[in-house]
Design an enzyme around this catalytic site. Structure first.
Site: not given
Ligand code: ADP
Ligand code: NA
Length: 329
Positions: A111, A194, A197
């Site tokens: 990040k 992956k 958001k």
């Molecule tokens: P992001 O990385 O999209 O900002 P968050 O950090 O808010 O998402 O993560 C919220 C939850 O969703 C966490 O438990 C995270 O492990 C899960 N998560 C985020 N992206 C993925 C993905 N691509 N596949 C599976 N789980 C995910």
């Molecule tokens: Na995350």
């Protein structure tokens, strides 16, 4: 006692990765655990936020939780910033965390990008705040996607170090629960990243609030290769983009990849994608509809979050006092 803590950042809309990797599992788990589900708005500040947009995203994430099936009466549902104990314990734990441990965190490296010195301190300290989120409630289990595994291990290390330093067993070592068929949903544009958001490309992810046309467009544009779907998972695994779409299909349909291939081996991706669009719309549309209904009454969502915040604060306050006692404050 078994207690779950988990959360999502209110940074843009929730996507299919959040749903399949985490939220959907929470809905199952709420029947067998005492659960605390948080909208981690302090974590969202690690990237630049527009205040009005942030305020609405907090409500959207809460609405997504409820629309997906989280019961706000049975579980504690709230947003992080209303319980000041998160930030306070975060500081205390950061004073018990060697820099070397944080330097190993791959999410920070990803990040922060190339200009590491321009990344903010909060982004670097993110894992200690996450440890505080969990330990503030003495949670025993944390259902997350695979990307959070390293942060969870750090939370366990911090809890263990604290316990050893003060010769106590105060903090349980929280167990990660990485569940389901889609623990790491990949970007639709790049099979190596992956779905997230924070990805700048809208076409990299399917948002939980996307309408049928948008879902169709994004899946049509999703990167694949010219080969038809293979017979075996071993062949599939050599093709990350293809594997990702099959994994998503399986997770949505409640099938293993073997079962999906048994049905689609030999099909062209153009045809498979049509089935994937139908299935995605079918599964997401009811949640989106319910979210829209909930978001029409913002005052009600704010009221639910406030009520959850009060329940969370009662636990947090007691535990934070214990911690202060232990360390001499
Ligand atoms: P992001 O990385 O999209 O900002 P968050 O950090 O808010 O998402 O993560 C919220 C939850 O969703 C966490 O438990 C995270 O492990 C899960 N998560 C985020 N992206 C993925 C993905 N691509 N596949 C599976 N789980 C995910
Ligand atoms: Na995350």
């Amino acid at each position: 006692m078994n207690r779950i803590f988990s959360g999502m950042q209110p940074t843009r809309q929730l996507h299919l990765g959040n749903y399949l990797g985490a939220l959907r599992n929470w809905v199952e788990l709420q029947n067998s655990y005492e659960c605390i589900f948080c909208v981690v708005d302090l974590h969202a500040l690690t990237i630049d936020q527009d205040p009005e947009v942030l305020r609405n995203n907090i409500r959207e994430v809460a609405a997504a939780y409820i629309a997906a099936g989280i019961d706000p009466d049975k579980n504690i549902l709230f947003n992080q910033s209303v319980v000041s104990g998160h930030a306070e314990l975060g500081w205390i734990l950061s004073c018990h965390t060697p820099l070397g441990w944080l330097n190993r965190m791959t999410q920070f490296k990803e990040k922060a990008g190339k200009q590491k010195d321009m990344a903010n301190l909060g982004l670097y300290a993110y894992p200690t705040l996450m440890a505080a989120d969990i330990l503030l409630y003495k949670a025993t289990h944390v259902p997350v996607g695979e990307d959070q595994k390293q942060h969870l291990e750090l939370a366990r290390d911090i809890a263990g170090a604290f316990n050893r330093r003060y010769e106590t067993e105060y903090f349980p070592l929280p167990e990660p629960q990485i569940l389901g068929e889609a623990t790491r949903v990949m970007s639709l544009r790049d099979g190596k990243k992956k779905m997230s958001k924070s990805d700048e490309s809208e076409y990299s992810r399917i948002n939980m609030t996307d309408d049928a046309d948008t879902i169709a467009q994004k899946i049509r544009k999703a990167k694949t290769d010219p080969e038809p779907l293979p017979e075996t998972v071993t062949e599939l695994e050599a093709r990350p983009e293809a594997d990702n779409l099959v994994t998503i299909y399986g997770a949505l349909a409640g099938q293993s990849r073997e079962q999906v291939l048994a049905q689609f081996a030999g099909s062209q991706f153009s045809d498979f994608k049509k089935s994937l669009v139908d299935l995605s719309v079918d599964k997401l549309a009811p949640i989106t509809t319910r979210m829209k209904e909930l978001l029409a009454d913002k005052a009600e969502i704010d009221r639910l979050l406030k009520k959850g915040g009060e329940r969370a604060a009662a636990i947090a306050e007691k535990n934070l006092n214990d911690v202060k006692d232990i360390i001499g404050l």
